[in-house]
Motif scaffolding. Structure first.
Motif: not given
Ligand code: SF4
Ligand code: FES
Length: 360
Positions: A36-59
């Motif tokens: 869901s949207t909320a799931d992805w938003q949590r994943v992005f938050t956790e990724a940023a907390e781990m130091g991820v700098l680049q987010c590639h939105l793909s399929g």
């Protein structure tokens, strides 16, 4: 332990195109239940907390997600550099403007060939003209534009014309990337693997283009690893710099890893940090302790990490074996046999296509 630098968010595997080298899994039904949207938003938050700098939105095609603008906004607010990887189908001007306002940093558009007939045949639907229009919108709205062209036996002889098209589109960067043989592309390998002569001619064109376009356009040329002496250091080493999250929440060290016989790791069940640190999916091939000979005692083991785990598994059935691309691998014959066939003369390539992905 290294921390991840880039997140590949595979938002959906649905796609309007049907390219014979598609990197989507062969079995798509397992991915219908998308995060869901909320799931992805949590994943992005956790990724940023781990130091991820680049987010590639793909399929698949990420524009098929109705919440794409919201997801871009979240990733941008978290301070990640956001890159949309798209076929451009659905990239209308109003949608593009909304993505711009949400903070999208970069757009990568795929193009299959330099002219409509070949491009549409490879993509499986009429799409060429829409891609050109989308590329113009990208430039018009002030984004940097990358054009990605997957090269193979059926389009590589047009590489000069492809470079001319990309120049006309005023791209800042072009990826001329030969097909990697996993999944659909492995099934269709006989129709896709170029000959040595085709590759040599293409290299000459790329050399000339680099000399001519030097400061204006970055040209990335990825050769097919089947023709290399040593394998590629896939993903910069297993679970060392990148992570992928599939549409259903499966977390993977690389986009093809769902084929490996490892226990699943899911962001629906664990945090990204726990998965990165502890899940067998991520720890199985980290470092060099898992290696067999010849990799185990080879001087290059810290340079190429024994090559690609997915390729080793797909070709030999054992993910701990040396990548058969390596000339030192006891399985290297599997690769040389395919290369010999690709060089053995002309067969009508269309007849060699055995499968195409399902449509979205
Ligand atoms: Fe790389 Fe293994 Fe080949 Fe050595 S034997 S070059 S480590 S793949
Ligand atoms: Fe999975 Fe190379 S594609 S390790």
């Amino acid at each position: 332990m290294d921390r991840p630098f880039g997140l590949l968010a595979e938002l959906t595997y649905r796609c309007p195109l049907a390219c014979a080298y598609c990197s989507n899994p062969l079995e798509l039904a397992a991915y219908d239940d998308e995060l869901s949207t909320a799931d992805w938003q949590r994943v992005f938050t956790e990724a940023a907390e781990m130091g991820v700098l680049q987010c590639h939105l793909s399929g698949g095609e990420p524009l098929l997600r109705r919440d794409l603008v919201d997801l871009v906004r979240t990733a941008a607010e978290l301070g990640m550099y956001t890159n949309l990887v798209t076929s451009a189908i659905g990239f209308s001007r109003p949608r593009a403007e909304a993505l711009r306002a949400a903070g999208l940093d970069h757009v990568q558009v795929s193009v299959q060939a330099d002219e409509p007939a070949t491009s549409d045949r490879i993509a499986g639907i009429p799409s060429f003209e829409r891609k050109l229009k989308a590329a113009a919108v990208v430039k018009d709205l002030g984004w940097p534009l990358t054009v990605n062209v997957v090269l193979h036996r059926q389009n590589i002889d047009r590489i000069a014309e492809i470079v001319a098209l990309v120049e006309e589109l005023d791209a800042d960067r072009v990826e001329l990337a030969n097909t990697q043989y996993y999944g659909w592309a492995l099934r269709n390998r006989a129709a896709l693997l170029p000959s040595r002569d085709q590759l040599a001619r293409a290299e000459e064109v790329v050399r000339d283009a680099r000399a001519r376009l030097g400061g204006r356009m970055e040209i990335v040329h990825v050769l097919p690893d089947y023709y290399s002496e040593y394998p590629k250091p896939c993903m910069g080493g297993w679970a060392s710099r990148q992570l992928t999250v599939a549409p259903n929440g499966d977390a993977l060290p690389c986009p093809a890893a769902q084929t490996l016989p490892l226990p699943r790791a899911s962001v629906r069940e664990d945090s990204l940090a726990t998965i990165w640190d502890e899940s067998p999916m991520f720890t199985a091939f980290r470092g060099t302790g898992w290696m067999q000979d010849p990799c185990r005692t080879c001087d290059r083991r810290e340079l190429d990490f024994g090559g690609c785990r997915c390729q080793a598994f797909q070709l030999t059935g054992d993910a701990t074996r040396t990548d058969p691309v390596c000339h030192l691998s006891p399985d290297h014959g599997l690769v040389t046999e395919a290369v010999e066939k690709a060089n053995a003369g002309s067969r009508p390539v269309d007849e060699l296509l055995v499968a195409r992905p399902h449509r979205g």
